[in-house]
Scaffold this active site. Structure first.
Site, mmCIF file in Angstrom:
data_model
loop_
_atom_site.group_PDB
_atom_site.id
_atom_site.type_symbol
_atom_site.label_atom_id
_atom_site.label_comp_id
_atom_site.label_asym_id
_atom_site.label_seq_id
_atom_site.Cartn_x
_atom_site.Cartn_y
_atom_site.Cartn_z
ATOM 1 N N ASP A 21 0.451 -0.935 -0.041
ATOM 2 C CA ASP A 21 -0.214 0.151 -0.238
ATOM 3 C C ASP A 21 0.955 1.375 0.125
ATOM 4 O OD1 ASP A 21 -2.386 1.785 0.558
ATOM 5 O OD2 ASP A 21 -1.494 1.696 2.974
ATOM 6 N N ASP A 27 -0.308 -0.542 6.394
ATOM 7 C CA ASP A 27 -1.529 -0.289 7.838
ATOM 8 C C ASP A 27 -2.140 -0.586 8.343
ATOM 9 O OD1 ASP A 27 -2.183 1.319 6.320
ATOM 10 O OD2 ASP A 27 -1.367 3.384 6.631
ATOM 11 N N ASP A 57 -7.110 -0.225 4.053
ATOM 12 C CA ASP A 57 -6.462 -1.732 2.875
ATOM 13 C C ASP A 57 -7.053 -3.082 3.901
ATOM 14 O OD1 ASP A 57 -4.488 -1.583 5.044
ATOM 15 O OD2 ASP A 57 -3.615 -0.806 3.832
HETATM 16 P P1 ADP Z 1 -3.259 4.259 0.029
HETATM 17 O O1 ADP Z 1 -3.777 3.558 -1.226
HETATM 18 O O2 ADP Z 1 -1.834 4.874 -0.996
HETATM 19 O O3 ADP Z 1 -2.987 4.209 1.540
HETATM 20 P P2 ADP Z 1 -5.957 5.523 0.414
HETATM 21 O O4 ADP Z 1 -6.794 3.764 -0.358
HETATM 22 O O5 ADP Z 1 -6.197 5.158 1.908
HETATM 23 O O6 ADP Z 1 -4.385 5.326 -0.351
HETATM 24 O O7 ADP Z 1 -6.311 6.460 0.491
HETATM 25 C C1 ADP Z 1 -6.598 6.520 -0.711
HETATM 26 C C2 ADP Z 1 -6.785 8.231 -1.291
HETATM 27 O O8 ADP Z 1 -8.153 8.599 -0.843
HETATM 28 C C3 ADP Z 1 -6.242 9.688 -0.789
HETATM 29 O O9 ADP Z 1 -4.668 9.555 -1.433
HETATM 30 C C4 ADP Z 1 -6.926 10.303 -0.163
HETATM 31 O O10 ADP Z 1 -6.849 11.381 -1.517
HETATM 32 C C5 ADP Z 1 -8.206 10.050 -0.175
HETATM 33 N N1 ADP Z 1 -8.235 9.492 0.978
HETATM 34 C C6 ADP Z 1 -8.692 9.113 1.799
HETATM 35 N N2 ADP Z 1 -9.018 8.765 3.584
HETATM 36 C C7 ADP Z 1 -9.129 9.644 3.524
HETATM 37 C C8 ADP Z 1 -9.221 11.796 4.356
HETATM 38 N N3 ADP Z 1 -9.556 10.819 5.653
HETATM 39 N N4 ADP Z 1 -9.565 12.616 4.186
HETATM 40 C C9 ADP Z 1 -9.032 13.133 2.296
HETATM 41 N N5 ADP Z 1 -8.583 11.779 1.958
HETATM 42 C C10 ADP Z 1 -8.811 10.321 1.980
HETATM 43 MG MG MG Z 2 -3.083 3.789 3.020
#
Ligand code: ADP
Ligand code: MG
Length: 664
Positions: free
Chosen positions: A352, A546, A550
């Site tokens: 991730d 983390d 995910d």
């Molecule tokens: P990654 O796969 O990189 O860990 P996530 O799947 O957790 O990222 O989140 C994907 C996207 O969703 C982030 O890049 C962000 O743009 C948006 N996002 C998710 N949760 C939040 C939040 N609490 N506040 C703002 N944006 C969020």
């Molecule tokens: Mg993440």
């Protein structure tokens, strides 16, 4: 506990399975055996009645009792285990001796062949083998036990105006607890008074002390190095990180590796097979090889002794225990033998991005809004308050420095996208910018494309469905992610990044790290399908995350590793393996350890089965006596346990020692 088929281990330990019983009876038996050895030729002389009082009886009784009781108990549970084989052999030895007394065996006159000595020695050797096993298995488990011992027992709780020492189970949330310098921290909580440096090595495997001051969180089981601190309790004693770890690691022992069941199945077949085989050997020797029936019986008995699959039954559990023990010293919690076995087969590691490959120190770089900036920050910060996402933390940090955040209500997580909340009566959505309709974003299109080119993560904010601003955030790649990916590349393991973030931010991270491939703008369910797809191409996938957004992908991979489990319940719960800190660089070392564990298991199984086979052949040709057979049998068990315990010495290249030292 690893269970050898000759020994019996229950929840309640029976007296004659204790170390004390074994040591005392072995000492007595040794003396008795020496006497028994001299009995016929040097002691009885012409006094034939003395042959009935052979001291070997003592050995047969005291060393034989545990064997008989285990055999009977297993039989009652309809289990045929090798304690039965050894018991039958003992009975056979006694039988042969009595036949000797009656003169049947040698067809001459009544005398003792000293089969009693042979029987006594078999029982004696069995007990020695068991003792050695106990000691070695205990050593393999010492890593785990150390962890169990970490859980604090007493705490200084503030009560009626003073601190009182009480068992930790009395601690309640919001109690104030005092921890003096050089004492173990007894609770999970927030420091309310004092500052200190804390050594978390016992739990995280990292020996660098960390400075902790008021409002910082500290964890039970770690050590307070310098100052006295008062801690406000955040979790009841049975829910602290260390308590959960102990519980999980105890469970890990009961969740067996699939390879263990295969070995067990074999062991289950071998015992009845051994009985049939020994009868066959008896008849073939007598009628085929035309040897004396008493000698044929000895060969049959020897087959029983050597065929006992003790070492086979020990092969897997001891290696798994040592593997899990080694990992726990490194600050890695492997939750089952199955996980360890699965890790050994991994050829693709999926990461991730946010919070896993990148640091949690994300920074808000730019803000662009068409409303008052203060108001914008209020909406932004308040809406994020309930989110666990690393982006949310960065946003809240930034916003609280500039404005006071009003309370939000009706907060709802838009999983993998952002959050929704009601702030000051308005419906606020904070989410990735491509979540909003394009025409709604038009006003900010220029900023967005500029920030994209810089690799920023971009979040938009809408109030009552109208986008009124965007935020550009930047997260840096973890220094140890480089190391992790390089090591994986060297091991020829593919590394794939799956992220919910936009293309350019994902590409920026991908370009810095030497990874195999990446996918972007994925929702949690898209990550699951991406993993299914990789699995479909015959890859064995390990997912590293983390725990934020995910959890489904962690569950869908063949095995999963969650990071930063210290303090994060999700990470500790969902994955097969939990890294106590964010030390992603430990993953390649863990994969190597798991491969070594699997190799040790295979080595053990092949070794023990070969020894059995060779010993059976030798017994058939009369080249092994029951006594020698027992010796071979036990040596093979001890070798297996020893070979497993070598796993405890496997080092992580990150430290000189197999694991960083833990403080006492
Ligand atoms: P990654 O796969 O990189 O860990 P996530 O799947 O957790 O990222 O989140 C994907 C996207 O969703 C982030 O890049 C962000 O743009 C948006 N996002 C998710 N949760 C939040 C939040 N609490 N506040 C703002 N944006 C969020
Ligand atoms: Mg993440």
């Amino acid at each position: 506990m690893a269970e050898s088929c000759c020994s019996v281990h229950h929840e309640k330990v029976v007296f004659f399975e204790t170390l004390k019983y074994k040591i005392v009876s072995l000492s007595i038996s040794l003396v008795a055996l020496v006497l028994a050895f001299l009995w016929n030729d040097h002691i009885i002389g012409d006094n034939h009645t003395l042959m009935y009082f052979n001291p070997a009886w003592i050995v047969i009784v005291i060393c034989g009792i545990p064997l008989f009781s285990s055999a009977i108990e297993n039989l009652m549970q309809k289990k045929i285990k090798s304690s039965l084989l050894i018991s039958i052999s003992l009975v056979a030895c006694v039988g042969l001796e009595i036949l000797g007394w009656t003169g049947v065996v040698s067809n001459t006159h009544a005398h003792s062949e000293n089969y009693l000595f042979a029987g006594g020695e078999v029982a004696f050797l069995m007990m020695i083998g068991e003792l050695l096993e106990d000691v070695t298995v205990k050593r393999s488990r010492s890593g785990i036990e150390k962890l169990v011992n970490l859980a604090p027992k007493m705490a200084n709780i503030f009560m009626n105006g003073k601190f009182v020492s009480m068992p930790v189970s009395f601690v309640q949330v919001n109690d104030i607890v005092l921890v003096k310098p050089h004492e173990q921290i007894t609770v999970d909580g927030k420091i309310v008074k004092g500052e200190t440096s804390v050594n978390q090595s016992a739990i995280t495997g990292e020996s660098m002390p960390l400075d902790r001051k008021v409002n910082d969180v500290v964890y039970a089981g770690t050590w307070n190095d310098s100052g006295a601190i008062e801690i406000c309790v955040l979790k009841p004693s049975d829910q602290t990180t260390v308590a959960r770890m102990v519980e999980l690691i105890k469970e890990a022992e009961t969740k067996r590796a699939p390879i263990a069941s295969i070995a067990d199945k074999w062991a289950g077949y071998i015992v009845p097979f051994a009985i049939v085989l020994s009868i066959l050997v008896f008849f073939v020797s007598m009628f085929g090889l035309k040897i004396d029936w008493s000698q044929a019986l000895v060969r049959g008995v020897t087959v029983l002794v050597v065929f006992c699959p003790c070492s086979l039954a020990l092969a897997t559990p001891t290696a798994i225990a040592a593997g899990i023990g080694n990992a726990s010293y490194r600050g890695i919690l492997v939750k089952s033998g199955q996980a360890l076995e699965s890790l050994a087969k991994v050829d693709t590691v999926v990461f991730d991005k946010t919070g896993t490959l990148t640091t949690s120190q994300i920074q808000v770089k730019e803000i662009s809004t068409n409303i008052d900036e203060k108001l914008f920050l209020e909406y932004l910060g308040s809406a994020e308050k309930s989110s666990e996402h690393p982006l949310a933390k960065a946003i809240i940090d930034y916003a609280t420095k500039k404005v006071a955040l009003p309370e939000a209500s009706l907060t709802k997580s838009l999983v993998g996208v952002g959050v929704q909340a009601v702030v000051n009566g308005k419906n606020v959505v904070v989410a990735k910018y491509d979540y909003f309709a394009k025409d709604n974003l038009e006003e900010f299109a220029k900023d967005v494309s500029l920030w994209e080119s810089k690799g920023y993560t971009i979040v938009g904010l809408s109030v009552d469905e109208k986008v009124c601003g965007v935020v550009g955030l930047f997260d840096t790649v973890k220094a140890n992610a480089f190391e992790a990916i390089d090591d994986l590349n060297m091991m020829k393991i593919d590394s794939v990044m799956l992220t919910g973030d936009n293309f350019s931010s994902a590409k920026a991270v991908f370009d810095t790290l030497n990874m195999s491939s990446f996918k972007y703008s994925l929702l949690p369910e898209d990550k699951v399908s991406a993993i299914e797809e990789i699995k479909g191409q015959n890859h064995h996938v390990c997912m590293v995350g983390d725990g934020v957004n995910d959890a489904p992908s962690l569950a869908s991979a063949d095995c999963s590793i969650a990071m930063g489990a210290m303090g994060s319940d999700i990470a500790l719960e969902v994955a097969d393996v939990a890294l106590m800190t964010d030390s992603i660089e430990k993953i390649p070392g863990l994969l190597k350890l798991s491969k070594k564990t699997l190799f040790a298991i295979k080595r053990n199984i092949i070794f023990s089965m070969s020894v059995n086979l060779i010993a059976v052949i030798l017994s058939f040709f009369g080249l092994l006596t029951p006594v020698l057979g027992a010796l071979v049998h036990n040596c093979s068990s001890v070798f297996v346990v020893f070979s497993s315990s070598l796993l405890l010495l496997v080092k992580d290249k990150k430290s000189n020692k197999p694991y960083s030292s833990t403080k006492k």
